[in-house]
Design an enzyme around this catalytic site. Structure first.
Site, PDB file in Angstrom:
ATOM      1  N   ARG A   1       0.862  -1.168   0.000  1.00  0.00           N
ATOM      2  CA  ARG A   1       0.000   0.000   0.000  1.00  0.00           C
ATOM      3  C   ARG A   1       0.904   1.225   0.000  1.00  0.00           C
ATOM      4  O   ARG A   1       2.026   1.193   0.516  1.00  0.00           O
ATOM      5  CB  ARG A   1      -0.892   0.027   1.237  1.00  0.00           C
TER       6      ARG A   1
ATOM      7  N   LYS B   1      -2.569  -2.857   7.858  1.00  0.00           N
ATOM      8  CA  LYS B   1      -3.793  -2.444   8.544  1.00  0.00           C
ATOM      9  C   LYS B   1      -4.017  -3.295   9.792  1.00  0.00           C
ATOM     10  O   LYS B   1      -3.768  -4.497   9.790  1.00  0.00           O
ATOM     11  CB  LYS B   1      -4.996  -2.580   7.609  1.00  0.00           C
TER      12      LYS B   1
ATOM     13  N   HIS C   1      -2.395   3.143  -6.387  1.00  0.00           N
ATOM     14  CA  HIS C   1      -3.113   1.974  -5.864  1.00  0.00           C
ATOM     15  C   HIS C   1      -3.275   0.902  -6.937  1.00  0.00           C
ATOM     16  O   HIS C   1      -3.252  -0.300  -6.642  1.00  0.00           O
ATOM     17  CB  HIS C   1      -4.480   2.393  -5.334  1.00  0.00           C
TER      18      HIS C   1
ATOM     19  N   HIS D   1      -4.200  -9.121   3.414  1.00  0.00           N
ATOM     20  CA  HIS D   1      -5.654  -9.133   3.592  1.00  0.00           C
ATOM     21  C   HIS D   1      -6.030 -10.088   4.718  1.00  0.00           C
ATOM     22  O   HIS D   1      -5.492 -11.193   4.818  1.00  0.00           O
ATOM     23  CB  HIS D   1      -6.345  -9.588   2.307  1.00  0.00           C
TER      24      HIS D   1
ATOM     25  N   TYR E   1     -10.436  -8.055  -4.751  1.00  0.00           N
ATOM     26  CA  TYR E   1      -9.346  -7.172  -5.135  1.00  0.00           C
ATOM     27  C   TYR E   1      -8.714  -7.576  -6.448  1.00  0.00           C
ATOM     28  O   TYR E   1      -8.293  -6.756  -7.246  1.00  0.00           O
ATOM     29  CB  TYR E   1      -8.291  -7.212  -4.024  1.00  0.00           C
TER      30      TYR E   1
END
Length: 305
Positions: free
Chosen positions: A159, A182, A250, A276, A285
């Site tokens: 990312r 994340k 992205h 993920h 995705y």
């Protein structure tokens, strides 16, 4: 006007999201806006301050009124679904804390919408974009920096926040990177030779001190490089090449995943590389369709050949 009790509850929930789930500042800001908007509507709708007891009484008709009002504000189905998700999460936390039944809120149905998937670039277009980034600045170290960042997005599936969050203690860059993504989830990603070479070239040219845990990628004045700067230089490069507006930083991460999948990469391995939490996210995705999954199944399952 949101009551002090409701505002305190909202802040308590946001603090819990950060502490327990590692939500980013941007995510927390969006959550706060969405739930604050809901609380403001309920206050006006019921014409009274909404303390905890009043919030516990929110019913099906209140939820329908809020959703109708929100759609009337020209909010799309996707955005409304996001807002409803935040409100439900807040109510789930609040009801557990205060001991009331939140079924009326939690049973509200989100509007259906078609998920928009980022478009991958063709392999040659991705390479052309990376090559063209080297020509967007007359300052050699800046050009090398921009190329190094986007090479990491495409070469490692990072990312943009993860790439710009790298610190100088990863130098000299080896065969793998330990990335915190994340929710504070760590993963190990391989670093291909072109990415290592691009970073090394940038480091050789960079006029700023790159040592210790200082930021690896710097702005012109030496501060942390902003995502907007990478987006702008990518926009200039794609315009030069005549690529569509979907050719964003992205999209380079998405292209990484899609190209691996098309080359026969294992979906679960790609899930790990992307960071993920669930396989379903990776499937969306990478725009996996049933035909592609069946082809992988037939070619790899011992009983399918």
């Amino acid at each position: 006007m949101i009551s002090p009790a409701a505002r305190d509850a909202l802040q308590g929930w946001l603090d819990a999201q950060k502490a327990l789930k590692g939500a980013s500042d941007n995510t927390l800001e969006a959550y706060g806006r969405d739930v604050a908007g809901f609380l403001a509507f309920i206050t006006q709708h019921n014409a009274e301050a909404q303390g905890i007891a009043a919030l516990a009484r929110v019913g099906v008709s209140d939820m329908r009124a809020w959703m109708a009002f929100t759609r009337g504000e020209d909010v799309g189905a996707r955005s409304l679904a996001r807002k409803l998700s935040a409100v439900k999460s807040f109510y789930r936390w609040l009801s557990e804390r205060e001991g009331f039944d939140a079924t009326a809120v939690l049973s509200a149905r989100a509007p259906k919408f078609q998920r928009k998937l980022p478009r991958p670039l063709a392999p040659d277009a991705a390479q052309n974009l990376i090559d063209t980034l080297d020509m967007q600045s007359e300052t050699p170290w800046v050009a090398a920096r921009d190329q190094a960042v986007v090479t990491l997005l495409y070469g490692c599936g990072l990312r943009i926040s993860e790439a710009l969050g790298l610190t100088a203690d990863v130098l000299p860059m080896g065969d793998v990177l330990r990335i915190t993504g994340k929710g504070g989830k760590e993963r190990i990603v391989p670093v291909i030779a072109p990415a290592r070479q691009a970073v090394a070239r940038y480091v050789d040219l960079c006029p700023h001190d790159l040592s210790g845990n200082s930021p690896l990628f710097r702005g012109v004045r030496g501060g942390v490089l902003s995502p907007r700067a990478v987006q702008k230089v990518t926009q200039a490069a794609r315009a030069q090449l005549g690529l569509p507006a979907s050719a964003t930083p992205h999209a380079m991460r998405h292209s990484f995943a899609t190209h691996l999948l098309n080359a026969g990469g294992d979906l679960r391995a790609i899930q790990e590389l992307l960071g993920h939490a669930s396989l379903s996210t990776t499937q969306a995705y990478t725009a996996v369709d049933t035909a592609r999954l069946m082809e992988i199944y037939r070619n790899t399952h011992p009983k399918g050949r």
